[in-house]
Write an enzyme that holds these catalytic residues in place. Sequence first.
Site, PDB file in Angstrom:
ATOM      1  N   SER A 360      10.213  78.482  31.321  1.00  0.00           N
ATOM      2  CA  SER A 360      11.327  78.049  30.499  1.00  0.00           C
ATOM      3  C   SER A 360      10.977  78.433  29.078  1.00  0.00           C
ATOM      4  O   SER A 360       9.999  77.947  28.528  1.00  0.00           O
ATOM      5  CB  SER A 360      11.501  76.539  30.624  1.00  0.00           C
ATOM      6  OG  SER A 360      12.409  76.104  29.656  1.00  0.00           O
ATOM      7  N   ARG A 361      11.769  79.349  28.494  1.00  0.00           N
ATOM      8  CA  ARG A 361      11.338  79.922  27.215  1.00  0.00           C
ATOM      9  C   ARG A 361      11.659  79.045  26.017  1.00  0.00           C
ATOM     10  O   ARG A 361      11.086  79.225  24.961  1.00  0.00           O
ATOM     11  CB  ARG A 361      11.955  81.313  27.030  1.00  0.00           C
ATOM     12  CG  ARG A 361      11.401  82.283  28.047  1.00  0.00           C
ATOM     13  CD  ARG A 361      11.820  83.707  27.817  1.00  0.00           C
ATOM     14  NE  ARG A 361      11.570  84.440  29.038  1.00  0.00           N
ATOM     15  CZ  ARG A 361      12.488  84.720  29.932  1.00  0.00           C
ATOM     16  NH1 ARG A 361      13.738  84.374  29.721  1.00  0.00           N
ATOM     17  NH2 ARG A 361      12.178  85.362  31.034  1.00  0.00           N
ATOM     18  N   VAL A 362      12.598  78.126  26.128  1.00  0.00           N
ATOM     19  CA  VAL A 362      12.902  77.280  24.972  1.00  0.00           C
ATOM     20  C   VAL A 362      12.721  75.802  25.265  1.00  0.00           C
ATOM     21  O   VAL A 362      12.663  74.996  24.359  1.00  0.00           O
ATOM     22  CB  VAL A 362      14.345  77.522  24.457  1.00  0.00           C
ATOM     23  CG1 VAL A 362      14.472  78.885  23.859  1.00  0.00           C
ATOM     24  CG2 VAL A 362      15.363  77.306  25.536  1.00  0.00           C
TER      25      VAL A 362
END
Length: 493
Positions: A360-362
């Site tokens: 999950s990048r953010v």
Amino acid sequence: MTPDISSFLKKKIESFSVEPVVYAYGTVSRVSDGVVRVTGLPGRSYGELLQFESGAFGMAIDLEEDGAGVVLLNTADVVSVGSRVQGTGRVCDVPVGESLIGHVIDPIGRPLDGKPIDAKTYYTVERPAPDLVSRQGVHAPMETGIISIDTLVPIGRGQRELIIGDRQTGKTTIALDTILNQKGQNMICIYCAIGQKASTIASVLQNLQEGGAMEYSVVVAATASDSPALQYLAPYAACAVGEYFMEQGKDVLVVYDDLSKHAVAYRAMSLLLRRSPGREAYPGDIFYLHSRLLERAACLSDAKGGGTLTALPIIETKGGNISAYIPTNVISITDGQIYLESELFHNGIRPAVNTGLSVSRVGRAAQSKAMRKVSASLRIELAQYREMAVFSRFGSDLDASTKKLLDSGERLTALLTQPKGLHYTLSEKTALLLLFKHGGFDDVPPSRMQSAASEKLAQLREKCPDALDTIDRTGDFDDAIEQALLKGAGISG
Ligand code: ATP
Ligand code: MG
């Protein structure tokens, strides 16, 4: 009396102006499998609804100077070559608003549950995504209630997180559990079913109803037997319904189940329209099909009301191949993916999240302090365990430290396994991981992990309800809370 009336009438007739009304008609020149080619009818707009002589409706999606390519909204409608067609000036739209909650609608807003909808506002299904200055960074967590996801791939409000995996790996279950977990969280949920069997949609609906989720949810459905045009419109319509609530400053979650079938419907439509096929026979604009949909997920700035729209698109892979055309497209559009693996699923590790390939990048920025603290080294621990587990298959002679690592990894995997329908609150997840870290489960065999977890939670609820309550209310976590939890569980910190 009489002359008065006649002079009045005369005056009226003299001042009566007759304006010509222009109706533009086109003619149907070809009909094939729900796709119609029309000649004439200039000046149409993209997505405009056209009405045929037989009463059938179609949507203009190929615009040319002397004609249009039209897809029928209802494939059962009869349209014959040579019949007339007329523009309606209306682009496809859906009803939006509070009155939709609890309803099941089709992509053009017709109720599928027999209950009439009293909507006053209509939104066009295709709308521009919020621009850069209307947005702000994702900062609040969207709890799924699933411990492995909230710790390893946390999702933030306004994020786009892809759920990807082969068929029957629990994709829909994760999305539904997330919707069910939003009860009392002030979130509006929209479940969009694309190209699924009507019976599958019925069981999803039953699931939502039994969990009390229809009080804050809307279902937008286009079944496998609906026309490709309706299947194509479904996610955009669901997004428009969500956007209304987002613009009111609310938090919205939209699940698109699934975009692989959406791409297939679009391919069918494009091939029938005789557009040139590209890779895997998909048309050239297939990337734009999904990017313009997912770009509409946003976390609006405070000046715009601060509403959010979180998107959970689902993609079905074939034989675990995540590098196929549509999966790679959607992976690159979204802010991360939850990759579900058949092998894990069949080994009983459910949800079957592959921790190495899921990201999950953010979301981590949006994780609450409590979650961030207890889940910091979890990913590394799991990765080490998986690697070691592969190696240990070849040799039976393991030293003590390796054995300890394997044992602990096995127990952690068992702790992250969660039956469907069970949702952990923030405090419960935090407490479980904290106890795990401090050896609270060291003497529990993996097969007993689930029951041991619920026993420990019951114990904590009795011994230190205040500490749990503080975590749930504030998302905060400090030494005092940590000590209270450890003491409650009978572990000296
Ligand atoms: P499809 O490809 O058919 O859409 P899917 O990937 O959406 O499948 P689901 O329908 O969610 O998969 O789940 C498949 C089956 O696995 C269902 O019978 C469901 O009850 C079961 N299942 C999913 N997750 C869990 C879980 N965490 N615990 C127990 N059973 C589960
Ligand atoms: Mg499914």
